[in-house]
Design an enzyme around this catalytic site. Structure first.
Site, PDB file in Angstrom:
ATOM      1  N   TYR A  14       0.804  -1.230   0.000  1.00 13.74           N
ATOM      2  CA  TYR A  14       0.000   0.000   0.000  1.00 13.74           C
ATOM      3  C   TYR A  14       0.833   1.275   0.000  1.00 13.74           C
ATOM      4  CZ  TYR A  14      -3.518  -3.369   1.648  1.00 13.74           C
ATOM      5  OH  TYR A  14      -4.349  -4.462   1.778  1.00 13.74           O
ATOM      6  N   ASN A  70      -9.006   1.928   8.479  1.00 12.68           N
ATOM      7  CA  ASN A  70     -10.335   2.060   9.084  1.00 12.68           C
ATOM      8  C   ASN A  70     -10.352   1.966  10.607  1.00 12.68           C
ATOM      9  OD1 ASN A  70     -11.219   2.257   6.468  1.00 12.68           O
ATOM     10  ND2 ASN A  70     -12.220   0.254   6.405  1.00 12.68           N
ATOM     11  N   ASP A  95      -6.095  11.712   2.847  1.00 10.99           N
ATOM     12  CA  ASP A  95      -6.587  11.920   1.491  1.00 10.99           C
ATOM     13  C   ASP A  95      -8.074  12.264   1.541  1.00 10.99           C
ATOM     14  OD1 ASP A  95      -6.607   9.060   2.416  1.00 10.99           O
ATOM     15  OD2 ASP A  95      -7.929   8.827   0.692  1.00 10.99           O
TER      16      ASP A  95
END
Length: 207
Positions: A14, A70, A95
């Site tokens: 990621y 999350n 973001d």
């Protein structure tokens, strides 16, 4: 202690994703201001340092939660408990699909706008966290949001994200000194947002 939190997901898979804009910005700040080494603390990678502001030298903790995007509120709450501070001491860089690429907005309070990382932060700390929203644009289709944010920044994205990262570093003392408006103005002066190219995959988003 002021806690600067970057939103992102751990691991090389990621590392260059749009969703990892917060991690990437913290890495840039870490290098620019000579913070101490990254250490495993608070379910995060954490580094301590200080930033000189107009009112004096402010201690700052950089925090890259390793709990996945999350669930980042859990890591934030552990750091806050250790330093005995509340949500008012936390600033989250993340973001934002609802801002055009390269736009920056500083916000305190309000809703989470569907951002699950911010939802988690608010669940653990309450609504008073400060947010530096980094616009990445919207892919144009709700069904495409997840693959869009979990894709790497494109070469075209880096043409605005790289100078934006530099601008955020240069203007950081204003953010640390709680002059949000001056910080935002300086960032956009140093790195004006690009004009949207309709040929690109994403659409600008909204204000």
């Amino acid at each position: 202690m002021l806690i600067l939190v970057g939103q992102g997901n751990p691991g090389t898979k990621y590392a260059k994703n749009r969703h990892n804009a917060g991690f990437l910005l913290l890495d840039r700040i870490h290098a620019a201001y000579g913070f101490g080494p990254w250490k495993a603390k608070f379910d995060s990678e954490a580094a301590e340092g200080a930033v000189e502001t107009a009112t004096g030298r402010q201690k700052v903790l950089l925090l890259k939660p390793q709990t996945y995007y999350n669930e980042t509120g859990l890591a934030m709450s552990k750091a806050c408990a250790f330093y005995k501070v509340g949500a008012e001491a936390v600033t989250v860089l993340h973001d934002e699909i609802d801002l055009a690429p390269g736009r920056v907005r500083v916000k305190r309070g309000g809703g989470h706008s569907g951002n699950n990382g911010i939802r988690s932060a608010m669940a653990h700390l309450g609504p008073d966290i400060r947010r530096v929203r980094i616009g990445i644009g919207h892919p144009g289709d709700k069904a495409m949001v997840m693959p869009y944010v979990l894709s790497d920044f494109s070469k075209a994205d880096l043409e605005w994200f790289t100078p934006l990262s530099d601008a955020i570093c240069k203007a950081l003392p204003f953010l640390i000194g709680s002059d949000d408006e001056r910080f935002q103005t300086e960032v956009m002066r140093l790195a004006p947002a690009p004009k949207h190219d309709p040929k690109q995959a994403g659409r600008p988003g909204t204000e």
